[in-house]
Design a protein around this motif. Structure first.
Motif, PDB file in Angstrom:
ATOM      1  N   SER A   1       3.075   9.394  -1.081  1.00 23.98           N
ATOM      2  CA  SER A   1       2.585  10.612  -0.430  1.00 23.98           C
ATOM      3  C   SER A   1       2.811  11.787  -1.364  1.00 23.98           C
ATOM      4  O   SER A   1       3.765  12.550  -1.236  1.00 23.98           O
TER       5      SER A   1
ATOM      6  N   ASP B   1       1.720   8.639  -9.407  1.00 23.16           N
ATOM      7  CA  ASP B   1       0.422   7.978  -9.348  1.00 23.16           C
ATOM      8  C   ASP B   1       0.469   6.752 -10.253  1.00 23.16           C
ATOM      9  O   ASP B   1       0.571   6.878 -11.475  1.00 23.16           O
TER      10      ASP B   1
ATOM     11  N   ALA C   1       0.833  -1.208   0.000  1.00 24.36           N
ATOM     12  CA  ALA C   1       0.000   0.000   0.000  1.00 24.36           C
ATOM     13  C   ALA C   1       0.864   1.254   0.000  1.00 24.36           C
ATOM     14  O   ALA C   1       0.565   2.234  -0.697  1.00 24.36           O
TER      15      ALA C   1
ATOM     16  N   ARG D   1       2.390   1.622  -3.428  1.00 28.73           N
ATOM     17  CA  ARG D   1       1.375   1.973  -4.423  1.00 28.73           C
ATOM     18  C   ARG D   1       0.946   3.426  -4.289  1.00 28.73           C
ATOM     19  O   ARG D   1       0.880   4.152  -5.284  1.00 28.73           O
ATOM     20  N   ASP D   2       0.671   3.860  -3.060  1.00 32.05           N
ATOM     21  CA  ASP D   2       0.042   5.170  -2.847  1.00 32.05           C
ATOM     22  C   ASP D   2       1.034   6.295  -2.597  1.00 32.05           C
ATOM     23  O   ASP D   2       0.801   7.439  -3.002  1.00 32.05           O
TER      24      ASP D   2
ATOM     25  N   SER E   1      -1.858   4.530 -10.777  1.00 33.65           N
ATOM     26  CA  SER E   1      -3.192   4.009 -11.109  1.00 33.65           C
ATOM     27  C   SER E   1      -3.337   3.674 -12.593  1.00 33.65           C
ATOM     28  O   SER E   1      -4.260   2.957 -12.981  1.00 33.65           O
TER      29      SER E   1
END
Length: 560
Positions: free
Chosen positions: A461, A465, A455, A458-459, A467
């Protein structure tokens, strides 16, 4: 008159590791990146015979000097971690595009440290030992090239008594030669504000820098740092007493310069880009993964995990433009122009030396108020900070000019010109360990690092991105995350400072490089700097203040 030429096909270059390499005059390096790596115990890895790597130099492609890329000697590396996986190019393309989509945020690190890092990298990573591709090389052979130590051989070469390096020195064999800028308009030609140049031959040859490492003239920012280091050495020579024999002045000055330089790196540079607690631990308790227990006097090796992974941190710090000086303020110092006004990447605007209106204003690059000189501030709004250390790169680095990596016309404006893609693919070429593998290795050596979760990777800060990746691509990437991306994601989650895996690799490599230097603050723990404004303190701003005699008209000769 302001010299600001139109954009050229090859007028810009990434500050670190942009692509193919070749050798220049006297085997001086002119390109920073490389496609092949000699790893001890493995031979040449990632050589042109490798197929499908997305980065292999093509047959017949030559560098600007006319030397075939595939003929370039290789630098010797070691591998401190296990071999990793080579991820598919389509996956890496998606990650690279995410990393170069949109600008990253500003940090509070002075922007000068971006290019100090490049100068340091050039001090560490060059070897000119000649070897054919595939040949084995012995430790004795390694000792013949420039050392991966922090001893400023990129500034000094082999010293004033060496037949080749003697060209860098004045007749007294103690001081380094300085350069002189070209008069522009009503301004004057200024001595000591450019690197020395050959000044003979055709127009291009005249611009060639007379310095040991031509990579230090590949952009204006690093060239100005090199010129400042020449000043630093010469100022130290000037402080030597009349009782010092002429034959001893160079070596005495070099020792003092190198020890102060190392102190600055340990106490100022490293804590700005790495977690301070890691710096303290390594310099207090020693190394765990980079040649632990090595003979301090033995020749160190360059960890491939440092050069291709963790120390590519500088890419994230690069700005797309700078408030350079009074003539080019408020972002007018575009990144492209910093490469134009160099001798290796550009043409100095057509002049034989740097035009006077492109001299750096050091007040805009380092904070002198932090060392007790609040009077040395640039005009309001004119100070440059680096971009935050994270998983984003500024847009210009997504379209490197083909001249910066030895590409062909068909590579222009393609993914092959994207710096992030080149970094990621290059790591696959040498089967570089993933971030997860290096975290596991560090823990096995007793280093308390925590592996980033899927996580977190992937995410992040506010960074890249991911996605846009397919589910399968994302799963593969999060299972075996390329070390460079992993280290930048660690920094991103740590407020913009390397931590965990990245910090440990960088700091331990610096520690080993300092330990093995001829003059070493690691082997001389009693050393304390005495050239700064405060005894026992020596930051980069102190170095510049000493080098430029504490005078504002030298630190910022073009004024406000």
């Amino acid at each position: 008159m302001m010299r600001r030429p139109p954009a050229r096909e090859d007028s810009s270059r990434c500050p670190f590791h942009s692509g193919g390499s070749h050798m220049g005059p006297q085997d001086r390096p002119t390109r920073h990146g490389r496609e092949s790596f000699f790893i001890e115990g493995e031979g040449v890895v990632g050589q042109p015979a490798d197929a499908g790597d997305g980065l292999t130099p093509r047959a017949g492609v030559t560098a600007r000097s006319g030397v075939a890329l595939r003929a370039a000697p290789t630098f010797r590396f070691s591998r401190i971690g296990p071999k990793g996986k080579k991820l598919p190019d389509p996956l890496l393309r998606g990650v690279a595009e995410a990393m170069t989509r949109g600008a990253n945020r500003d940090d509070n690190i002075p922007a000068g440290f971006t290019y100090l890092g490049q100068f340091v990298d050039h001090d560490l990573t060059f070897d000119k030992t000649l070897v054919a591709f595939g040949d084995q090389v012995s430790p004795a052979d390694l000792a013949q090239g420039r050392s991966p130590t922090l001893d400023l051989d990129s500034l000094y070469g082999a010293g004033p008594l060496d037949p080749v390096s003697s060209e860098f020195y004045e007749a007294d064999k103690a001081r380094l030669k300085v350069g002189k800028t070209t008069k522009i308009g009503s301004d004057i030609a200024r001595v000591g504000f450019d690197v020395p140049r050959v000044g003979t031959g055709n127009a291009a040859a005249k611009r060639t820098a007379k310095i040991p490492d031509l990579r230090n003239d590949e952009n204006l920012a690093v060239a100005q740092h090199h010129a400042a280091m020449i000043r630093f050495h010469n100022r130290v020579v000037a402080t030597l007493g009349a009782g010092v024999p002429a034959a001893e002045k160079f070596e005495r000055a070099r020792r003092r310069v190198v020890l102060h330089y190392q102190w600055m790196l340990k106490t100022d540079y490293l804590p700005r880009v790495c977690e301070g607690s890691v710096v303290t631990d390594v310099f207090t308790a020693g190394r765990k993964v980079v040649e632990p227990g090595a003979d301090p006097f033995s020749m160190p090796r360059m960890p491939v995990e440092f050069s291709i992974g963790a120390f590519r941190l500088g890419h994230s710090m690069v700005r797309e433009s700078y408030a350079w000086n009074a003539v080019f303020p408020s972002g007018a110092g575009a990144l492209e122009l910093l490469f134009t006004f160099s001798g290796t990447s550009g043409d100095l605007g057509g002049d034989p030396t740097l035009p006077s209106n492109w001299i750096a204003d050091w007040r805009r690059l380092y904070r002198f108020a932090q060392i007790g000189r609040p009077d040395l501030k640039p005009p309001r709004g004119e100070f440059n900070v680096a971009r935050r250390l994270d998983t984003r790169l500024v847009d210009p680095l997504s379209v490197l000019p083909i001249g910066s990596f030895g590409g062909v016309q068909g590579d222009a404006f393609t993914i092959r010109a994207n710096l992030a893609f080149r970094n990621l693919v290059r790591a696959g070429m040498v089967r570089l360990a993933s971030g997860q593998q290096m975290a596991a290795l560090l823990r096995s050596k007793g280093v308390p690092v925590t592996t980033l979760t899927k996580a977190q990777l992937r995410d992040g800060s506010g960074g890249a991105d991911l996605s846009g990746l397919t589910t399968a691509q994302l799963d593969a990437f999060l299972a075996d995350t390329p070390l460079w991306f992993y280290c930048l994601r660690e920094a991103e989650l740590n407020g913009g400072r390397l931590t965990g895996v990245g910090a440990r690799i960088v700091v331990e490599t610096f520690h080993r490089a300092i330990e093995a230097s001829v003059h070493s603050i690691v082997r001389s723990p009693e050393f304390r700097p005495d050239l700064g404004a405060v005894a026992g303190r020596f930051r980069m701003a102190d170095l510049l203040l000493f080098s430029f005699e504490g005078k504002e008209n030298l630190l910022a000769p073009l004024g406000d």
